[in-house]
Design a protein around this motif. Structure first.
Motif, PDB file in Angstrom:
ATOM      1  N   MET A   1      19.792  -5.262   0.309  1.00  0.00           N
ATOM      2  CA  MET A   1      18.844  -3.682  -0.273  1.00  0.00           C
ATOM      3  C   MET A   1      18.352  -4.044   0.750  1.00  0.00           C
ATOM      4  O   MET A   1      17.002  -5.060   0.869  1.00  0.00           O
ATOM      5  N   PRO A   2      16.933  -2.595   0.852  1.00  0.00           N
ATOM      6  CA  PRO A   2      16.343  -2.713   1.954  1.00  0.00           C
ATOM      7  C   PRO A   2      14.121  -3.302   0.887  1.00  0.00           C
ATOM      8  O   PRO A   2      14.787  -2.997  -0.567  1.00  0.00           O
ATOM      9  N   ARG A   3      13.757  -3.208   1.283  1.00  0.00           N
ATOM     10  CA  ARG A   3      12.671  -3.654   0.423  1.00  0.00           C
ATOM     11  C   ARG A   3      11.381  -2.512   0.367  1.00  0.00           C
ATOM     12  O   ARG A   3      11.690  -0.815   0.751  1.00  0.00           O
ATOM     13  N   VAL A   4      10.537  -2.807  -0.388  1.00  0.00           N
ATOM     14  CA  VAL A   4       9.511  -1.113  -1.064  1.00  0.00           C
ATOM     15  C   VAL A   4       8.580  -1.560  -0.028  1.00  0.00           C
ATOM     16  O   VAL A   4       8.172  -3.247  -0.551  1.00  0.00           O
ATOM     17  N   LEU A   5       7.129  -0.818  -0.251  1.00  0.00           N
ATOM     18  CA  LEU A   5       5.474  -1.306   1.394  1.00  0.00           C
ATOM     19  C   LEU A   5       5.493  -0.902  -0.056  1.00  0.00           C
ATOM     20  O   LEU A   5       4.707   0.130   0.014  1.00  0.00           O
ATOM     21  N   ALA A   6       4.044  -0.925   0.013  1.00  0.00           N
ATOM     22  CA  ALA A   6       3.393  -0.580  -0.535  1.00  0.00           C
ATOM     23  C   ALA A   6       1.509  -0.942   0.481  1.00  0.00           C
ATOM     24  O   ALA A   6       1.071  -1.768   1.181  1.00  0.00           O
ATOM     25  N   ILE A   7       1.102   0.128   0.579  1.00  0.00           N
ATOM     26  CA  ILE A   7       0.241   0.555   1.819  1.00  0.00           C
ATOM     27  C   ILE A   7      -1.287   0.816   1.193  1.00  0.00           C
ATOM     28  O   ILE A   7      -1.619   1.430   0.037  1.00  0.00           O
ATOM     29  N   ASP A   8      -2.386  -0.140   0.218  1.00  0.00           N
ATOM     30  CA  ASP A   8      -3.943   0.096   0.185  1.00  0.00           C
ATOM     31  C   ASP A   8      -4.244   0.622   1.311  1.00  0.00           C
ATOM     32  O   ASP A   8      -5.244  -0.602   2.052  1.00  0.00           O
ATOM     33  N   TYR A   9      -4.981   1.848   1.882  1.00  0.00           N
ATOM     34  CA  TYR A   9      -4.968   2.100   2.275  1.00  0.00           C
ATOM     35  C   TYR A   9      -6.737   2.455   2.755  1.00  0.00           C
ATOM     36  O   TYR A   9      -7.535   2.732   1.895  1.00  0.00           O
ATOM     37  N   GLY A  10      -7.488   1.871   3.463  1.00  0.00           N
ATOM     38  CA  GLY A  10      -9.399   2.010   3.485  1.00  0.00           C
ATOM     39  C   GLY A  10      -9.548   2.215   5.039  1.00  0.00           C
ATOM     40  O   GLY A  10      -9.166   2.130   6.129  1.00  0.00           O
ATOM     41  N   GLN A  11     -10.848   2.368   4.313  1.00  0.00           N
ATOM     42  CA  GLN A  11     -11.580   3.432   6.252  1.00  0.00           C
ATOM     43  C   GLN A  11     -12.075   1.654   7.269  1.00  0.00           C
ATOM     44  O   GLN A  11     -11.637   1.793   8.345  1.00  0.00           O
ATOM     45  N   ARG A  13     -10.370  -1.796   6.437  1.00  0.00           N
ATOM     46  CA  ARG A  13      -8.519  -2.310   6.213  1.00  0.00           C
ATOM     47  C   ARG A  13      -8.246  -2.334   5.340  1.00  0.00           C
ATOM     48  O   ARG A  13      -8.564  -0.891   5.173  1.00  0.00           O
ATOM     49  N   THR A  14      -7.019  -1.822   5.398  1.00  0.00           N
ATOM     50  CA  THR A  14      -5.761  -2.092   4.642  1.00  0.00           C
ATOM     51  C   THR A  14      -4.232  -3.073   4.604  1.00  0.00           C
ATOM     52  O   THR A  14      -4.136  -4.567   4.800  1.00  0.00           O
ATOM     53  N   GLY A  15      -4.882  -3.041   2.807  1.00  0.00           N
ATOM     54  CA  GLY A  15      -3.879  -4.451   2.244  1.00  0.00           C
ATOM     55  C   GLY A  15      -2.223  -3.593   2.309  1.00  0.00           C
ATOM     56  O   GLY A  15      -2.204  -2.492   1.577  1.00  0.00           O
ATOM     57  N   LEU A  16      -1.801  -4.320   2.627  1.00  0.00           N
ATOM     58  CA  LEU A  16       0.049  -4.549   2.617  1.00  0.00           C
ATOM     59  C   LEU A  16       0.422  -4.967   1.426  1.00  0.00           C
ATOM     60  O   LEU A  16       0.664  -6.325   1.714  1.00  0.00           O
ATOM     61  N   ALA A  17       1.633  -4.272   0.707  1.00  0.00           N
ATOM     62  CA  ALA A  17       2.495  -5.515  -0.112  1.00  0.00           C
ATOM     63  C   ALA A  17       3.252  -5.429   0.430  1.00  0.00           C
ATOM     64  O   ALA A  17       3.829  -4.540   0.322  1.00  0.00           O
ATOM     65  N   VAL A  18       4.703  -5.902   0.175  1.00  0.00           N
ATOM     66  CA  VAL A  18       5.978  -5.724   0.099  1.00  0.00           C
ATOM     67  C   VAL A  18       6.719  -6.185  -1.022  1.00  0.00           C
ATOM     68  O   VAL A  18       6.547  -6.996  -1.980  1.00  0.00           O
ATOM     69  N   THR A  19       7.553  -5.784  -1.126  1.00  0.00           N
ATOM     70  CA  THR A  19       8.816  -6.277  -2.518  1.00  0.00           C
ATOM     71  C   THR A  19      10.035  -7.725  -1.795  1.00  0.00           C
ATOM     72  O   THR A  19      10.318  -7.301  -0.400  1.00  0.00           O
ATOM     73  N   ASP A  20      10.554  -8.156  -2.724  1.00  0.00           N
ATOM     74  CA  ASP A  20      11.801  -8.933  -1.983  1.00  0.00           C
ATOM     75  C   ASP A  20      13.117  -8.454  -2.038  1.00  0.00           C
ATOM     76  O   ASP A  20      12.495  -7.040  -1.915  1.00  0.00           O
ATOM     77  N   GLU A  21      13.850  -8.874  -1.509  1.00  0.00           N
ATOM     78  CA  GLU A  21      15.403  -7.483  -0.765  1.00  0.00           C
ATOM     79  C   GLU A  21      15.498  -7.139  -2.381  1.00  0.00           C
ATOM     80  O   GLU A  21      16.744  -6.080  -1.582  1.00  0.00           O
ATOM     81  N   MET A  22      15.884  -8.030  -3.430  1.00  0.00           N
ATOM     82  CA  MET A  22      16.444  -7.657  -4.705  1.00  0.00           C
ATOM     83  C   MET A  22      15.187  -6.551  -5.170  1.00  0.00           C
ATOM     84  O   MET A  22      15.131  -5.560  -6.053  1.00  0.00           O
ATOM     85  N   GLN A  23      13.857  -5.613  -4.667  1.00  0.00           N
ATOM     86  CA  GLN A  23      12.701  -5.039  -5.303  1.00  0.00           C
ATOM     87  C   GLN A  23      12.659  -5.945  -6.771  1.00  0.00           C
ATOM     88  O   GLN A  23      12.862  -4.443  -7.819  1.00  0.00           O
ATOM     89  N   ILE A  24      12.692  -6.775  -6.572  1.00  0.00           N
ATOM     90  CA  ILE A  24      12.149  -6.746  -8.505  1.00  0.00           C
ATOM     91  C   ILE A  24      10.420  -7.485  -8.409  1.00  0.00           C
ATOM     92  O   ILE A  24      10.116  -6.682  -9.203  1.00  0.00           O
ATOM     93  N   ILE A  25      10.398  -8.183  -6.945  1.00  0.00           N
ATOM     94  CA  ILE A  25       8.871  -9.447  -6.772  1.00  0.00           C
ATOM     95  C   ILE A  25       8.131  -8.718  -6.381  1.00  0.00           C
ATOM     96  O   ILE A  25       8.320  -8.370  -5.231  1.00  0.00           O
ATOM     97  N   ALA A  26       6.738  -8.027  -6.509  1.00  0.00           N
ATOM     98  CA  ALA A  26       5.886  -8.237  -5.274  1.00  0.00           C
ATOM     99  C   ALA A  26       5.137  -8.633  -5.204  1.00  0.00           C
ATOM    100  O   ALA A  26       4.573  -9.494  -5.584  1.00  0.00           O
ATOM    101  N   SER A  27       4.872  -8.961  -3.422  1.00  0.00           N
ATOM    102  CA  SER A  27       3.649 -10.371  -3.519  1.00  0.00           C
ATOM    103  C   SER A  27       2.870  -9.562  -1.532  1.00  0.00           C
ATOM    104  O   SER A  27       4.011  -8.808  -1.131  1.00  0.00           O
ATOM    105  N   GLY A  28       2.462 -10.010  -1.674  1.00  0.00           N
ATOM    106  CA  GLY A  28       1.300 -10.220  -0.516  1.00  0.00           C
ATOM    107  C   GLY A  28       2.155 -10.406   0.645  1.00  0.00           C
ATOM    108  O   GLY A  28       2.584 -10.811   0.402  1.00  0.00           O
TER     109      GLY A  28
END
Length: 138
Positions: A1-11, A13-28
């Motif tokens: 299963m593909p991942r989901v990626l989150a982007i906290d974009y800033g002027q 710095r940009t913070g990124l987080a991603v799920t595991d392959e099962m899309q259950i847990i978010a990790s930095g």
């Protein structure tokens, strides 16, 4: 299963987080200089399968766009030009930075670690992503 990626974009710095392959847990994932975001994401999408990208939408308490909303909207347009087939979901990012700092306090990180703005951005992206996953499950 593909991942989901989150982007906290800033002027800066940009913070990124991603799920595991099962899309259950978010990790930095990491924090990067914002100027390198597209290049970093090109490389990441080449290595990992991602089906959805969440991008924070900054709002004021009354629900109106915040001062940084136009800058982030520009990034979303730039992102969509580079990745036209990637599904983008905008998510409310109100309070994520405060929640990130509180999480750092709760984890008893030392003062020096709590002052690391890059870590705050990464944790903020993780909070956005985990909130999305929690809502998706119910």
């Amino acid at each position: 299963m593909p991942r989901v990626l989150a982007i906290d974009y800033g002027q800066k710095r940009t913070g990124l987080a991603v799920t595991d392959e099962m899309q259950i847990i978010a990790s930095g994932l990491t924090t990067i200089p914002s100027a390198t975001a597209i290049a970093f994401l090109k490389d990441y999408f080449f290595k990992e399968k991602v089906e959805v990208v969440l991008i924070g939408e900054p709002k004021q308490m009354n629900g109106q766009p915040s001062e940084s909303a136009s800058m982030i909207k520009g990034f979303v347009t730039h992102f969509s030009n580079h990745f036209p087939d990637m599904k983008v979901i905008r998510v409310d990012e109100r309070f994520t930075s405060k929640m990130a700092v509180q999480s750092m306090l709760d984890s008893r990180l030392k003062k020096k670690q709590r002052q690391n703005k890059a870590l705050i951005d990464e944790i903020s992206a993780t909070i956005m992503l985990q909130d999305y996953l929690n809502r998706k499950m119910f």
